[in-house]
Design a protein around this motif. Sequence first.
Motif, mmCIF file in Angstrom:
data_model
loop_
_atom_site.group_PDB
_atom_site.id
_atom_site.type_symbol
_atom_site.label_atom_id
_atom_site.label_comp_id
_atom_site.label_asym_id
_atom_site.label_seq_id
_atom_site.Cartn_x
_atom_site.Cartn_y
_atom_site.Cartn_z
ATOM 1 N N PRO A 1 65.770 135.074 -0.351
ATOM 2 C CA PRO A 1 64.317 135.410 -0.797
ATOM 3 C C PRO A 1 63.630 134.045 -1.182
ATOM 4 C CG PRO A 1 65.764 137.042 -1.769
ATOM 5 C CD PRO A 1 66.793 135.879 -1.268
ATOM 6 N N SER A 2 64.162 132.973 -1.701
ATOM 7 C CA SER A 2 63.702 131.807 -2.328
ATOM 8 C C SER A 2 62.976 131.066 -1.116
ATOM 9 C CB SER A 2 64.610 130.935 -3.289
ATOM 10 O OG SER A 2 65.659 130.420 -2.437
ATOM 11 N N ASN A 3 63.470 131.454 -0.015
ATOM 12 C CA ASN A 3 62.875 130.672 1.302
ATOM 13 C C ASN A 3 61.942 131.623 1.851
ATOM 14 O OD1 ASN A 3 64.626 128.423 0.954
ATOM 15 N ND2 ASN A 3 66.423 129.590 2.222
ATOM 16 N N ALA A 4 61.351 132.416 1.285
ATOM 17 C CA ALA A 4 60.455 133.498 2.201
ATOM 18 C C ALA A 4 59.244 132.691 2.603
ATOM 19 C CB ALA A 4 59.993 134.698 1.275
ATOM 20 N N SER A 5 58.648 132.017 1.861
ATOM 21 C CA SER A 5 57.220 131.416 2.414
ATOM 22 C C SER A 5 57.520 130.499 3.757
ATOM 23 C CB SER A 5 56.588 130.541 1.462
ATOM 24 O OG SER A 5 56.262 131.291 0.369
ATOM 25 N N ALA A 6 58.711 129.737 3.791
ATOM 26 C CA ALA A 6 58.725 128.978 4.943
ATOM 27 C C ALA A 6 59.428 129.789 6.033
ATOM 28 C CB ALA A 6 60.079 127.797 4.586
ATOM 29 N N PHE A 7 60.338 130.701 5.868
ATOM 30 C CA PHE A 7 60.668 131.702 6.832
ATOM 31 C C PHE A 7 59.581 132.286 7.568
ATOM 32 C CE2 PHE A 7 61.818 135.995 8.177
ATOM 33 C CZ PHE A 7 62.575 135.549 9.173
ATOM 34 N N GLU A 8 58.538 132.882 6.548
ATOM 35 C CA GLU A 8 57.595 133.652 7.223
ATOM 36 C C GLU A 8 56.759 132.742 8.162
ATOM 37 O OE1 GLU A 8 55.467 135.613 4.019
ATOM 38 O OE2 GLU A 8 57.265 136.305 3.590
ATOM 39 N N GLU A 9 56.542 131.424 7.674
ATOM 40 C CA GLU A 9 55.739 130.669 8.593
ATOM 41 C C GLU A 9 56.461 130.442 9.870
ATOM 42 O OE1 GLU A 9 55.048 127.108 10.692
ATOM 43 O OE2 GLU A 9 56.665 127.236 9.403
ATOM 44 N N ALA A 10 57.983 130.301 9.905
ATOM 45 C CA ALA A 10 58.544 129.818 11.025
ATOM 46 C C ALA A 10 58.608 130.987 11.821
ATOM 47 C CB ALA A 10 60.022 129.339 10.545
ATOM 48 N N ILE A 11 58.995 132.283 11.414
ATOM 49 C CA ILE A 11 58.986 133.170 12.337
ATOM 50 C C ILE A 11 57.788 133.620 13.154
ATOM 51 C CG2 ILE A 11 58.517 135.214 10.673
ATOM 52 C CD1 ILE A 11 60.895 136.632 11.898
ATOM 53 N N GLN A 12 56.717 133.519 12.510
ATOM 54 C CA GLN A 12 55.357 133.854 13.104
ATOM 55 C C GLN A 12 55.199 132.549 13.977
ATOM 56 O OE1 GLN A 12 51.986 135.594 10.769
ATOM 57 N NE2 GLN A 12 53.593 134.956 8.955
ATOM 58 N N ARG A 13 55.388 131.176 13.851
ATOM 59 C CA ARG A 13 55.211 130.331 14.659
ATOM 60 C C ARG A 13 56.102 130.487 15.893
ATOM 61 N NH1 ARG A 13 58.465 125.781 14.078
ATOM 62 N NH2 ARG A 13 58.516 126.101 12.080
#
Length: 99
Positions: free
Chosen positions: A12-24
């Motif tokens: 969960p501490s990587n949520a923001s980066a993951f959300e950007e990566a998965i959408q990209r």
Amino acid sequence: MILEHADIRIDPSNASAFEEAIQRGASTVIGKAKGFRGYQVQRSIESPGRYLLLIQWDTLENHTVDFRGSAAFAEWRAIVGPFFAQPPVVEHLELVGQS
């Protein structure tokens, strides 16, 4: 139409980066795949670090053969794979009813 359901777990501490990566990755890599119709990314409210990736495909083979057998699949995994806490659980679904 086939709905791919991928249950993804991340730190969960990587949520923001993951959300950007998965959408990209979904828009720039999967979005170009044969038979792709659209996608959604849903974040769990009760389980931090759990996401559902829902992808609409024309046929099952568009995902399992055309996409997964292509170089684009490796590109996709390079974008999102480093975030996975465990391998995603993937299922394919067919619509049998709706309102």
